[in-house]
Scaffold this motif. Sequence first.
Motif, mmCIF file in Angstrom:
data_model
loop_
_atom_site.group_PDB
_atom_site.id
_atom_site.type_symbol
_atom_site.label_atom_id
_atom_site.label_comp_id
_atom_site.label_asym_id
_atom_site.label_seq_id
_atom_site.Cartn_x
_atom_site.Cartn_y
_atom_site.Cartn_z
ATOM 1 N N GLN A 152 -65.361 -93.811 73.293
ATOM 2 C CA GLN A 152 -66.095 -94.204 72.094
ATOM 3 C C GLN A 152 -65.665 -93.479 70.815
ATOM 4 O O GLN A 152 -65.553 -94.107 69.756
ATOM 5 N N PRO A 153 -65.402 -92.159 70.842
ATOM 6 C CA PRO A 153 -64.947 -91.510 69.605
ATOM 7 C C PRO A 153 -63.655 -92.121 69.054
ATOM 8 O O PRO A 153 -63.480 -92.228 67.828
ATOM 9 N N LEU A 154 -62.759 -92.548 69.948
ATOM 10 C CA LEU A 154 -61.517 -93.184 69.503
ATOM 11 C C LEU A 154 -61.804 -94.561 68.908
ATOM 12 O O LEU A 154 -61.232 -94.940 67.876
ATOM 13 N N PHE A 155 -62.710 -95.306 69.549
ATOM 14 C CA PHE A 155 -63.076 -96.623 69.021
ATOM 15 C C PHE A 155 -63.807 -96.490 67.687
ATOM 16 O O PHE A 155 -63.654 -97.332 66.792
ATOM 17 N N ASP A 156 -64.617 -95.430 67.554
ATOM 18 C CA ASP A 156 -65.325 -95.205 66.281
ATOM 19 C C ASP A 156 -64.327 -94.929 65.152
ATOM 20 O O ASP A 156 -64.489 -95.414 64.022
ATOM 21 N N LYS A 157 -63.287 -94.161 65.481
ATOM 22 C CA LYS A 157 -62.268 -93.865 64.462
ATOM 23 C C LYS A 157 -61.502 -95.135 64.107
ATOM 24 O O LYS A 157 -61.137 -95.350 62.946
ATOM 25 N N ARG A 158 -61.233 -95.965 65.107
ATOM 26 C CA ARG A 158 -60.596 -97.258 64.850
ATOM 27 C C ARG A 158 -61.428 -98.062 63.872
ATOM 28 O O ARG A 158 -60.910 -98.656 62.910
ATOM 29 N N SER A 159 -62.733 -98.091 64.110
ATOM 30 C CA SER A 159 -63.636 -98.832 63.231
ATOM 31 C C SER A 159 -63.617 -98.255 61.816
ATOM 32 O O SER A 159 -63.621 -99.002 60.822
ATOM 33 N N ASP A 160 -63.581 -96.933 61.715
ATOM 34 C CA ASP A 160 -63.552 -96.295 60.385
ATOM 35 C C ASP A 160 -62.294 -96.683 59.610
ATOM 36 O O ASP A 160 -62.343 -96.913 58.396
ATOM 37 N N ILE A 161 -61.171 -96.769 60.314
ATOM 38 C CA ILE A 161 -59.919 -97.146 59.646
ATOM 39 C C ILE A 161 -59.954 -98.606 59.225
ATOM 40 O O ILE A 161 -59.560 -98.962 58.111
ATOM 41 N N THR A 183 -54.030 -89.935 58.157
ATOM 42 C CA THR A 183 -53.011 -89.078 57.555
ATOM 43 C C THR A 183 -51.619 -89.652 57.824
ATOM 44 O O THR A 183 -51.451 -90.543 58.655
ATOM 45 N N ASP A 184 -50.628 -89.107 57.117
ATOM 46 C CA ASP A 184 -49.240 -89.542 57.341
ATOM 47 C C ASP A 184 -48.832 -89.303 58.791
ATOM 48 O O ASP A 184 -48.118 -90.127 59.394
ATOM 49 N N GLU A 185 -49.278 -88.186 59.332
ATOM 50 C CA GLU A 185 -48.926 -87.862 60.720
ATOM 51 C C GLU A 185 -49.538 -88.881 61.679
ATOM 52 O O GLU A 185 -48.902 -89.312 62.645
ATOM 53 N N GLU A 186 -50.779 -89.291 61.414
ATOM 54 C CA GLU A 186 -51.445 -90.267 62.270
ATOM 55 C C GLU A 186 -50.811 -91.654 62.154
ATOM 56 O O GLU A 186 -50.871 -92.454 63.083
ATOM 57 N N CYS A 187 -50.200 -91.919 61.005
ATOM 58 C CA CYS A 187 -49.597 -93.241 60.775
ATOM 59 C C CYS A 187 -48.155 -93.328 61.258
ATOM 60 O O CYS A 187 -47.585 -94.421 61.293
ATOM 61 N N GLU A 188 -47.569 -92.188 61.586
ATOM 62 C CA GLU A 188 -46.173 -92.215 62.033
ATOM 63 C C GLU A 188 -46.094 -92.791 63.441
ATOM 64 O O GLU A 188 -46.720 -92.302 64.380
#
Length: 386
Positions: free
Chosen positions: A111-120, A128-133
Motif C-alpha cells: 500500500q505505501p508504494l501504491f499510495d506514492k503512485r497515486s501521489d505522482i 526526484t531525478d533519481e526516482e525518475c531515472e
Amino acid sequence: MADLDNKDQTEMDPADMEDVEEVEEEETGEDNSKARQLTMQMMQNPQILAALQERLDGLVGSPSGYMESLPKVVKRRVNALKNLQVKCAHIEAKFYEEVHELERKYAALYQPLFDKRSDIVRAAYEPTDEECEWKPDEEEELTVSKQEEMKEKAKVEEEKKDEEKEDPKGIPEFWLTVFKNVDLLSEMLQEHDEPILKHLQDIKVKFSDAGQPMSFTLEFHFEPNDFFTQTVLTKTYKMRSEPDESDPFSFDGPEIMGCTGCTIDWVKGKNVTLKTIKKKQKHKGRGTVRTVTKTVPNDSFFNFFSPPEVPESGELDEDSEAVLAADFEIGHFIRERIVPRAVLYFTGEAIEDDDDDYDEEGEEADDEEGEEEADEENDPDYEPKV
C-alpha cells in the motif's frame, strides 16, 4: 514330404525375404496414405463434423461403464478414496483461507508504494531525478543513432514545454488510459463515461478484516467533479472458500458468492446510467397522438456499481447470471492485475505480456485456409463457387 515342405518354407533365401518385406511396407504405406486422405475428407465435411461433435457432447459427463464392471470389493475401496478426496477438498479450502490472510498481510506492504503512485499521478508529489531515472534491460538498449534521435526529440519537446504557459500536472488521464488499453474494461466504456473517468485518481483494494468472512472491496477514488457528490465509489465482492456439500469434487478454490455496489449521488442531469427518450402514443378511441418522455437505462461503465442482487435462494435468470459472471471476472481482473500493475497497462507493456500467453491460432487457421484456396485454384478441375 511334410518336413521338406516346412524346410523349404523356413529356409527361404534372405534376398527373397527382403523383397517380401519391402512389398509389405509399400502396401502398408499406401494403406496409411489412403486412410489419411479419407480422414481429411471426412474432417472437411461439415455434416460429419457436426455429427461427431454431437456424439462427443453426448459423452461428456456420461459414465464409461468401467466403474460398473469393477468387483464389489474394489468399488468399496474406490468409495474410500472418494471420501479421502472430500477431506482433501476441505484441507484445500483451509489453504485458500490462509492464502487470503497472507494477501491481507502483503497488501499492507504494497500500500505505501501504491499510495506514492497515486501521489505522482495526481501531482501531490513530484518524484526526484533519481526516482525518475530508468535503466533499461540489455534487450531494451537502443542503438547509438536511435539514442541521438531520442535526445533530439526530447530537446524539441522541452522547447515546446518552455513555450507552454503551464506544464501538465501529474500524469493526466492515467486511469482512463489504463481502462482504454484493456479490452475487458474498454468494452464497458461509453463516450459519455470518459469525461468522468478523467477525474479518477486511484483504485484501491481493501481486504476483509481477520476473522471476518472472506471478501474484498474495490475503492474508486475521484477528485471533486461536476458529475456526482462522492469522492469514493465502492464495490464489495463476497467470497467463499468451502466445498459445496452437494458437489464437493467441484471445489476449485475460493468463489465469489455475490457483490454489492454503491448508490451514486448524481448531480441533477448528469446521471449517465439513464437516458431520456420520447415516445409517441396513439389514443385507442379518439385517435389523437401524444408525445411522452420516458427515462430508461443507458449503457455506461458506472452500471458496474449497480450489479444484480443475488436472492437468498441463489437462483437467477440467465441474463442476470451472465451479467454477474462477467462482473465477477472484471472484479477479479481489477484486483489481481490492474491495481498491482497499473503503470504497465498504462504503457501497454502488460498487454503485450498478456498477448504472449495466447497462441496465434486464428492466424494459423487463416494461413491454412489460404493454402487450401491456393491448392484449389491450382487444381485443373477446380471450379470457383459463384
